[in-house]
Scaffold this motif. Structure first.
Motif, PDB file in Angstrom:
ATOM      1  N   PRO A 189     105.644  24.764  19.287  1.00  0.00           N
ATOM      2  CA  PRO A 189     105.387  23.352  19.027  1.00  0.00           C
ATOM      3  C   PRO A 189     105.209  23.105  17.534  1.00  0.00           C
ATOM      4  N   SER A 190     105.694  21.962  17.084  1.00  0.00           N
ATOM      5  CA  SER A 190     105.551  21.627  15.680  1.00  0.00           C
ATOM      6  C   SER A 190     104.088  21.360  15.363  1.00  0.00           C
ATOM      7  N   THR A 191     103.772  21.386  14.096  1.00  0.00           N
ATOM      8  CA  THR A 191     102.419  21.097  13.662  1.00  0.00           C
ATOM      9  C   THR A 191     102.032  19.677  14.066  1.00  0.00           C
ATOM     10  N   LEU A 192     102.951  18.713  13.899  1.00  0.00           N
ATOM     11  CA  LEU A 192     102.668  17.336  14.281  1.00  0.00           C
ATOM     12  C   LEU A 192     102.455  17.226  15.784  1.00  0.00           C
ATOM     13  N   TYR A 193     103.290  17.898  16.578  1.00  0.00           N
ATOM     14  CA  TYR A 193     103.134  17.867  18.029  1.00  0.00           C
ATOM     15  C   TYR A 193     101.747  18.387  18.400  1.00  0.00           C
ATOM     16  N   ALA A 194     101.347  19.503  17.808  1.00  0.00           N
ATOM     17  CA  ALA A 194     100.040  20.087  18.111  1.00  0.00           C
ATOM     18  C   ALA A 194      98.911  19.141  17.695  1.00  0.00           C
ATOM     19  N   LYS A 195      99.053  18.494  16.550  1.00  0.00           N
ATOM     20  CA  LYS A 195      98.051  17.540  16.069  1.00  0.00           C
ATOM     21  C   LYS A 195      97.933  16.371  17.051  1.00  0.00           C
ATOM     22  N   LEU A 196      99.071  15.807  17.448  1.00  0.00           N
ATOM     23  CA  LEU A 196      99.061  14.680  18.383  1.00  0.00           C
ATOM     24  C   LEU A 196      98.501  15.084  19.749  1.00  0.00           C
ATOM     25  N   LEU A 197      98.857  16.275  20.194  1.00  0.00           N
ATOM     26  CA  LEU A 197      98.331  16.782  21.460  1.00  0.00           C
ATOM     27  C   LEU A 197      96.806  16.830  21.410  1.00  0.00           C
ATOM     28  N   GLY A 198      96.266  17.282  20.275  1.00  0.00           N
ATOM     29  CA  GLY A 198      94.816  17.356  20.101  1.00  0.00           C
ATOM     30  C   GLY A 198      94.146  15.990  20.037  1.00  0.00           C
ATOM     31  N   GLU A 199      94.923  14.958  19.703  1.00  0.00           N
ATOM     32  CA  GLU A 199      94.376  13.603  19.596  1.00  0.00           C
ATOM     33  C   GLU A 199      94.598  12.782  20.860  1.00  0.00           C
ATOM     34  N   ASP A 217      98.521  -5.278  36.559  1.00  0.00           N
ATOM     35  CA  ASP A 217      98.521  -4.162  37.500  1.00  0.00           C
ATOM     36  C   ASP A 217      97.456  -3.135  37.113  1.00  0.00           C
ATOM     37  N   LEU A 218      97.380  -2.819  35.832  1.00  0.00           N
ATOM     38  CA  LEU A 218      96.395  -1.840  35.368  1.00  0.00           C
ATOM     39  C   LEU A 218      94.973  -2.347  35.566  1.00  0.00           C
ATOM     40  N   LEU A 219      94.769  -3.633  35.349  1.00  0.00           N
ATOM     41  CA  LEU A 219      93.453  -4.224  35.551  1.00  0.00           C
ATOM     42  C   LEU A 219      93.058  -4.142  37.027  1.00  0.00           C
ATOM     43  N   ALA A 220      94.005  -4.433  37.915  1.00  0.00           N
ATOM     44  CA  ALA A 220      93.727  -4.420  39.353  1.00  0.00           C
ATOM     45  C   ALA A 220      93.475  -3.005  39.880  1.00  0.00           C
ATOM     46  N   ARG A 221      94.261  -2.041  39.409  1.00  0.00           N
ATOM     47  CA  ARG A 221      94.172  -0.682  39.950  1.00  0.00           C
ATOM     48  C   ARG A 221      93.196   0.216  39.206  1.00  0.00           C
ATOM     49  N   ASP A 222      92.990  -0.024  37.908  1.00  0.00           N
ATOM     50  CA  ASP A 222      92.161   0.813  37.044  1.00  0.00           C
ATOM     51  C   ASP A 222      92.502   2.303  37.184  1.00  0.00           C
ATOM     52  N   PRO A 223      93.782   2.658  36.950  1.00  0.00           N
ATOM     53  CA  PRO A 223      94.184   4.063  37.083  1.00  0.00           C
ATOM     54  C   PRO A 223      93.706   4.899  35.900  1.00  0.00           C
ATOM     55  N   LYS A 224      93.828   6.209  36.056  1.00  0.00           N
ATOM     56  CA  LYS A 224      93.530   7.118  34.954  1.00  0.00           C
ATOM     57  C   LYS A 224      94.691   7.050  33.963  1.00  0.00           C
ATOM     58  N   LEU A 225      94.365   6.793  32.711  1.00  0.00           N
ATOM     59  CA  LEU A 225      95.376   6.673  31.665  1.00  0.00           C
ATOM     60  C   LEU A 225      95.149   7.723  30.598  1.00  0.00           C
ATOM     61  N   TRP A 226      96.195   8.008  29.865  1.00  0.00           N
ATOM     62  CA  TRP A 226      96.189   8.992  28.799  1.00  0.00           C
ATOM     63  C   TRP A 226      96.772   8.272  27.592  1.00  0.00           C
ATOM     64  N   ALA A 227      96.155   8.396  26.419  1.00  0.00           N
ATOM     65  CA  ALA A 227      96.638   7.651  25.260  1.00  0.00           C
ATOM     66  C   ALA A 227      96.569   8.488  23.986  1.00  0.00           C
ATOM     67  N   VAL A 228      97.409   8.087  23.049  1.00  0.00           N
ATOM     68  CA  VAL A 228      97.407   8.694  21.715  1.00  0.00           C
ATOM     69  C   VAL A 228      97.770   7.595  20.723  1.00  0.00           C
ATOM     70  N   VAL A 229      97.155   7.641  19.550  1.00  0.00           N
ATOM     71  CA  VAL A 229      97.388   6.631  18.524  1.00  0.00           C
ATOM     72  C   VAL A 229      98.414   7.137  17.520  1.00  0.00           C
ATOM     73  N   VAL A 230      99.433   6.314  17.296  1.00  0.00           N
ATOM     74  CA  VAL A 230     100.383   6.507  16.204  1.00  0.00           C
ATOM     75  C   VAL A 230     100.433   5.137  15.528  1.00  0.00           C
ATOM     76  N   ALA A 231      99.551   4.957  14.562  1.00  0.00           N
ATOM     77  CA  ALA A 231      99.367   3.639  13.940  1.00  0.00           C
ATOM     78  C   ALA A 231     100.701   3.027  13.544  1.00  0.00           C
ATOM     79  N   PRO A 232     100.896   1.757  13.829  1.00  0.00           N
ATOM     80  CA  PRO A 232      99.939   0.778  14.362  1.00  0.00           C
ATOM     81  C   PRO A 232      99.902   0.733  15.887  1.00  0.00           C
ATOM     82  N   TRP A 233     100.520   1.672  16.551  1.00  0.00           N
ATOM     83  CA  TRP A 233     100.652   1.665  18.010  1.00  0.00           C
ATOM     84  C   TRP A 233      99.640   2.545  18.699  1.00  0.00           C
TER      85      TRP A 233
END
Length: 105
Positions: free
Chosen positions: A5-15, A76-92
């Motif tokens: 894995p690239s250094t960036l991939y590993a960094k993002l995975l950790g975040e 849909d997400l508000l109604a179901r409140d599922p488990k979500l996974w997120a990562v920040v890549v500013a501004p997203w």
């Protein structure tokens, strides 16, 4: 992707972290949430966005595998409140429903 894995991939995975829809709502209100389809690797998508890999990102956008979170998904997400996974890549903030909880949108 190479076997190492690239250094960036590993960094993002950790975040990358679990998060609730309630915590993501302010980002939705700002139009800063990107939905990553279950068929994609969230961290690979984040890496492509961070590296401005226009080819990959354009292909995912065209296929609908990557898109801005619109009202229909938000409701849909508000109604179901599922488990979500997120990562920040500013501004997203890239968000994906965790495996096992996926409902196709």
């Amino acid at each position: 992707m190479t076997e190492q894995p690239s250094t960036l991939y590993a960094k993002l995975l950790g975040e990358t972290a679990p998060i609730s829809w309630q915590e993501l709502q302010p980002f939705f209100a700002r139009g800063a949430l990107l939905w990553v389809g279950a068929e994609l690797d969230l961290v690979e998508v984040a890496q492509a966005v961070a590296e401005d890999d226009q080819g990959k990102v354009a292909n995912w956008l065209t296929a609908g595998s990557l898109r801005k979170v619109e009202a229909e998904i938000a409701e849909d997400l508000l109604a179901r409140d599922p488990k979500l996974w997120a990562v920040v890549v500013a501004p997203w903030v890239l968000v994906q429903e965790r495996a096992g909880d996926v409902v196709l949108h």
